[in-house]
Scaffold this motif. Structure first.
Motif, PDB file in Angstrom:
ATOM      1  N   ASN A 131       0.804  -1.177   0.015  1.00 26.64           N
ATOM      2  CA  ASN A 131       0.238  -0.190  -0.069  1.00 26.64           C
ATOM      3  C   ASN A 131       0.698   1.088  -0.142  1.00 26.64           C
ATOM      4  O   ASN A 131       0.725   2.234   0.526  1.00 26.64           O
ATOM      5  CB  ASN A 131      -0.954  -0.034   1.264  1.00 26.64           C
ATOM      6  CG  ASN A 131      -1.973  -1.223   1.204  1.00 26.64           C
ATOM      7  OD1 ASN A 131      -2.348  -1.663   0.247  1.00 26.64           O
ATOM      8  ND2 ASN A 131      -2.249  -1.548   2.353  1.00 26.64           N
ATOM      9  N   LEU A 132       1.871   1.390  -0.763  1.00 26.92           N
ATOM     10  CA  LEU A 132       2.707   2.464  -0.967  1.00 26.92           C
ATOM     11  C   LEU A 132       2.271   3.412  -1.612  1.00 26.92           C
ATOM     12  O   LEU A 132       1.721   3.593  -2.797  1.00 26.92           O
ATOM     13  CB  LEU A 132       4.007   2.054  -1.537  1.00 26.92           C
ATOM     14  CG  LEU A 132       5.192   3.053  -1.785  1.00 26.92           C
ATOM     15  CD1 LEU A 132       5.686   3.731  -0.292  1.00 26.92           C
ATOM     16  CD2 LEU A 132       6.484   2.441  -2.605  1.00 26.92           C
ATOM     17  N   ALA A 133       2.025   4.853  -0.789  1.00 31.33           N
ATOM     18  CA  ALA A 133       1.609   5.952  -1.510  1.00 31.33           C
ATOM     19  C   ALA A 133       2.593   6.971  -1.422  1.00 31.33           C
ATOM     20  O   ALA A 133       3.464   7.190  -0.642  1.00 31.33           O
ATOM     21  CB  ALA A 133       0.502   6.451  -0.854  1.00 31.33           C
ATOM     22  N   SER A 143       3.561  15.870  -1.991  1.00 30.82           N
ATOM     23  CA  SER A 143       4.121  16.573  -0.654  1.00 30.82           C
ATOM     24  C   SER A 143       5.391  15.982  -0.626  1.00 30.82           C
ATOM     25  O   SER A 143       6.342  16.619  -0.051  1.00 30.82           O
ATOM     26  CB  SER A 143       3.302  16.409   0.533  1.00 30.82           C
ATOM     27  OG  SER A 143       3.167  15.056   0.844  1.00 30.82           O
ATOM     28  N   GLY A 144       5.885  14.705  -1.149  1.00 32.95           N
ATOM     29  CA  GLY A 144       7.003  14.261  -0.891  1.00 32.95           C
ATOM     30  C   GLY A 144       7.263  13.299   0.351  1.00 32.95           C
ATOM     31  O   GLY A 144       8.071  12.521   0.564  1.00 32.95           O
ATOM     32  N   HIS A 145       6.113  13.199   1.134  1.00 35.43           N
ATOM     33  CA  HIS A 145       5.951  12.422   2.087  1.00 35.43           C
ATOM     34  C   HIS A 145       5.641  10.872   1.578  1.00 35.43           C
ATOM     35  O   HIS A 145       4.745  10.790   0.603  1.00 35.43           O
ATOM     36  CB  HIS A 145       4.801  12.705   3.046  1.00 35.43           C
ATOM     37  CG  HIS A 145       5.032  14.165   3.499  1.00 35.43           C
ATOM     38  ND1 HIS A 145       6.592  14.725   3.838  1.00 35.43           N
ATOM     39  CD2 HIS A 145       4.315  15.213   4.175  1.00 35.43           C
ATOM     40  CE1 HIS A 145       6.307  16.156   4.397  1.00 35.43           C
ATOM     41  NE2 HIS A 145       4.909  16.286   4.240  1.00 35.43           N
ATOM     42  N   PHE A 201       8.732  11.083   6.081  1.00 38.16           N
ATOM     43  CA  PHE A 201       8.520  12.501   5.703  1.00 38.16           C
ATOM     44  C   PHE A 201       9.588  12.791   4.618  1.00 38.16           C
ATOM     45  O   PHE A 201      10.530  12.217   4.653  1.00 38.16           O
ATOM     46  CB  PHE A 201       8.247  13.521   6.855  1.00 38.16           C
ATOM     47  CG  PHE A 201       7.206  13.198   7.913  1.00 38.16           C
ATOM     48  CD1 PHE A 201       5.828  13.254   7.368  1.00 38.16           C
ATOM     49  CD2 PHE A 201       7.512  12.403   9.022  1.00 38.16           C
ATOM     50  CE1 PHE A 201       4.838  13.108   8.310  1.00 38.16           C
ATOM     51  CE2 PHE A 201       6.323  12.351   9.792  1.00 38.16           C
ATOM     52  CZ  PHE A 201       4.948  12.657   9.237  1.00 38.16           C
ATOM     53  N   ARG A 202       9.336  14.004   3.658  1.00 40.05           N
ATOM     54  CA  ARG A 202      10.239  14.405   2.842  1.00 40.05           C
ATOM     55  C   ARG A 202      11.304  14.461   3.133  1.00 40.05           C
ATOM     56  O   ARG A 202      12.430  14.373   2.367  1.00 40.05           O
ATOM     57  CB  ARG A 202       9.763  15.654   2.330  1.00 40.05           C
ATOM     58  CG  ARG A 202      10.354  16.144   1.121  1.00 40.05           C
ATOM     59  CD  ARG A 202       9.542  17.430   0.313  1.00 40.05           C
ATOM     60  NE  ARG A 202       9.523  18.386   1.173  1.00 40.05           N
ATOM     61  CZ  ARG A 202       8.683  19.327   0.966  1.00 40.05           C
ATOM     62  NH1 ARG A 202       8.212  19.365  -0.078  1.00 40.05           N
ATOM     63  NH2 ARG A 202       8.698  20.428   1.729  1.00 40.05           N
ATOM     64  N   SER A 203      11.912  15.080   4.333  1.00 37.24           N
ATOM     65  CA  SER A 203      13.097  15.441   4.744  1.00 37.24           C
ATOM     66  C   SER A 203      13.929  13.972   4.943  1.00 37.24           C
ATOM     67  O   SER A 203      15.218  14.090   4.809  1.00 37.24           O
ATOM     68  CB  SER A 203      13.408  16.031   6.135  1.00 37.24           C
ATOM     69  OG  SER A 203      12.563  15.246   7.087  1.00 37.24           O
ATOM     70  N   LEU A 208       4.506   4.031  12.753  1.00 37.00           N
ATOM     71  CA  LEU A 208       5.625   3.744  12.814  1.00 37.00           C
ATOM     72  C   LEU A 208       6.426   5.304  12.134  1.00 37.00           C
ATOM     73  O   LEU A 208       5.944   5.221  10.976  1.00 37.00           O
ATOM     74  CB  LEU A 208       6.468   2.632  12.578  1.00 37.00           C
ATOM     75  CG  LEU A 208       7.915   2.580  12.404  1.00 37.00           C
ATOM     76  CD1 LEU A 208       8.417   2.762  13.793  1.00 37.00           C
ATOM     77  CD2 LEU A 208       8.783   1.768  11.813  1.00 37.00           C
ATOM     78  N   ILE A 209       6.751   6.109  12.704  1.00 45.22           N
ATOM     79  CA  ILE A 209       7.501   7.214  12.018  1.00 45.22           C
ATOM     80  C   ILE A 209       8.874   6.749  11.545  1.00 45.22           C
ATOM     81  O   ILE A 209       9.681   6.710  12.407  1.00 45.22           O
ATOM     82  CB  ILE A 209       7.727   8.672  12.962  1.00 45.22           C
ATOM     83  CG1 ILE A 209       5.988   8.737  13.431  1.00 45.22           C
ATOM     84  CG2 ILE A 209       8.056   9.833  12.162  1.00 45.22           C
ATOM     85  CD1 ILE A 209       5.235   9.080  12.228  1.00 45.22           C
TER      86      ILE A 209
END
Length: 458
Positions: free
Chosen positions: A42-44, A48-50, A67-69, A101-102
């Protein structure tokens, strides 16, 4: 309509928001840094780059957010079904109550992450035609050569030795840059750009000595390959030993098996000491600007994280003090490094130039040294003033400053701030916080403040 006073909520009962907040805090404290292996599904990848995806195994799954960073730092592009190893912290998305999980970092499970990234980038750039032999340029007759490499490594010593032995009349310009580590990538690109803008050299050698795949990785970055391909000057890649192959080798016009072999291909000479001093001065100024910008960004991030509680303000104030001390240590270390480097260059100047020019060069070096000290002192004073200003701003945001001016905060026993007379009942216990302590009191009476009515006209 009858008026009903709000009932006091049992302090032992959580609201949904309080429960989710407490659960998130417990998860983040207990699992602040974990490594998890599983399969991506389920990869999205929104604009936004996230990235949002699910990590699963045969018996369970967990939602993940990267996240994008962090995604911008990956050296490979994951896809559905990939087995990966993640590192991050466990948290909870309070709005939906989702456990997640971040993700801080990602790599393919098992060994070969760098090799996979190398092969993916090589195939993609080859498909674009970046390595097409038709794009390669023959080397011209070279009178002046530019070396994009570390000024302190063994590679530059080997190349200069070969150039001095083979063709002493060859002129050499060195464009110093780190050749290892994450920060080296952009600096290599900048050095190639400087060499092209100088319009003095006939060709460029980009290289360094041998090392592991990780040590040589900055020469496998896409922006380095594109900078080499876009160079107006012919580029010779001389990275590592003969068995080492990098993306830079494919993008360059000529690949040399070693830095010494590259020097033999072009047969260059000794470099101009004063030009070297100018380059070092530009590099020092650029490094100081980058360092100051990084410190400013870190201070801005600290400001954005300030939310008001006293313990956060104390922590941020301590971090600012630490940053100030670290900045001062860094500046002093840079100053010592430049002093040592200037000392070495002074010795080289004394050995290589006639006695009649020595006094002129010494006066010029002394002028540069005094100018460097003045600039360093000015930058240190400006940064200290900025840090003091930010510390005062942080202190002014503290709610304790308001209390210190004679105001107070009155709360019920359950901690709710009392804003109007209907927030309490007769005999309720109240706690009033002052600038220098607490007062506990009991409600004896309550009444609404009446507005003064205007006189009626007869």
């Amino acid at each position: 309509m009858s008026f009903q006073e709000p009932q006091t909520r049992d302090p032992g009962v959580f609201t949904v928001s309080q429960l989710n907040q407490r659960a998130r805090q417990l998860l983040e404290i207990s699992f602040s840094s974990v490594r998890v292996e599983g399969e991506i599904s389920n990869l999205a990848r929104p604009s936004s780059g996230h990235w949002y995806f699910t990590l699963k195994d045969s018996g369970a799954q967990i939602r993940c957010a990267m996240f994008r960073s962090r995604t911008s730092q990956l050296k490979f592009l994951p896809k559905e079904g990939d087995q990966v190893e993640l590192r991050g912290n466990v948290s909870l998305y309070e709005n939906r109550g989702d456990y997640q999980l971040i993700v801080d970092s990602m790599k393919p499970a098992g060994e070969g992450a760098l090799l996979l990234a190398f092969q993916q980038l090589k195939n993609r750039l080859a498909a674009e035609g970046l390595f097409d032999p038709a794009r390669k340029r023959p080397l011209p007759v070279i009178k002046r050569i530019g070396l994009v490499t570390s000024p302190t490594g063994a590679a530059v010593h080997d190349m200069l030795t070969v150039l001095k032995r083979r063709w002493p009349s060859m002129e050499v310009d060195i464009y110093p840059t780190p050749v290892q580590g994450r920060e080296a990538t952009q600096q290599i690109v900048d050095a190639i750009g400087r060499a092209n803008r100088d319009q003095r050299v006939d060709a460029i050698i980009v290289g360094r000595g041998g090392g592991s795949l990780e040590d040589l990785w900055c020469f496998n970055e896409e922006i380095v390959a594109r900078a080499i391909a876009a160079s107006q000057l012919p580029v010779i890649s001389a990275v590592g030993h003969e068995v080492d192959i990098t993306i830079a080798d494919f993008a360059a016009d000529v690949r040399a098996p070693t830095p010494s072999a590259a020097a033999e291909l072009v047969s260059p000479d000794q470099q101009d000491v004063m030009q070297r001093l100018q380059q070092l001065q530009r590099r020092l100024a650029q490094g100081m600007r980058q360092h100051l910008q990084q410190q400013q960004q870190r201070i801005l991030r600290l400001q954005q994280r300030v939310r008001g509680p006293q313990h956060l303000l104390r922590n941020q104030a301590q971090r600012i003090d630490q940053l100030e001390a670290r900045l001062q240590r860094t500046m002093r270390q840079q100053l010592r490094d430049q002093q040592q480097r200037l000392g070495r260059l002074q010795q080289a100047l004394n050995h290589q130039h006639p006695q009649r020019n020595l006094t002129e060069y010494q006066q010029r070096l002394q002028h540069l040294w005094l100018q460097l000290q003045r600039r360093m002192q000015t930058n240190l004073q400006q940064q200290g003033q900025r840090l003091q200003s930010q510390a005062k701003l942080l202190s002014s945001l503290s709610p304790l400053e308001v209390l210190g001016r004679g105001y107070s905060i009155t709360q019920r026993a359950d901690g709710q701030v009392i804003e109007k007379h209907t927030d309490v009942k007769i005999d309720d216990i109240m706690h009033t916080r002052l600038g220098s302590g607490w007062i506990e009191s009991q409600v004896l009476s309550r009444r609404k403040t009446l507005k003064k009515s205007s006189p009626t006209k007869k």
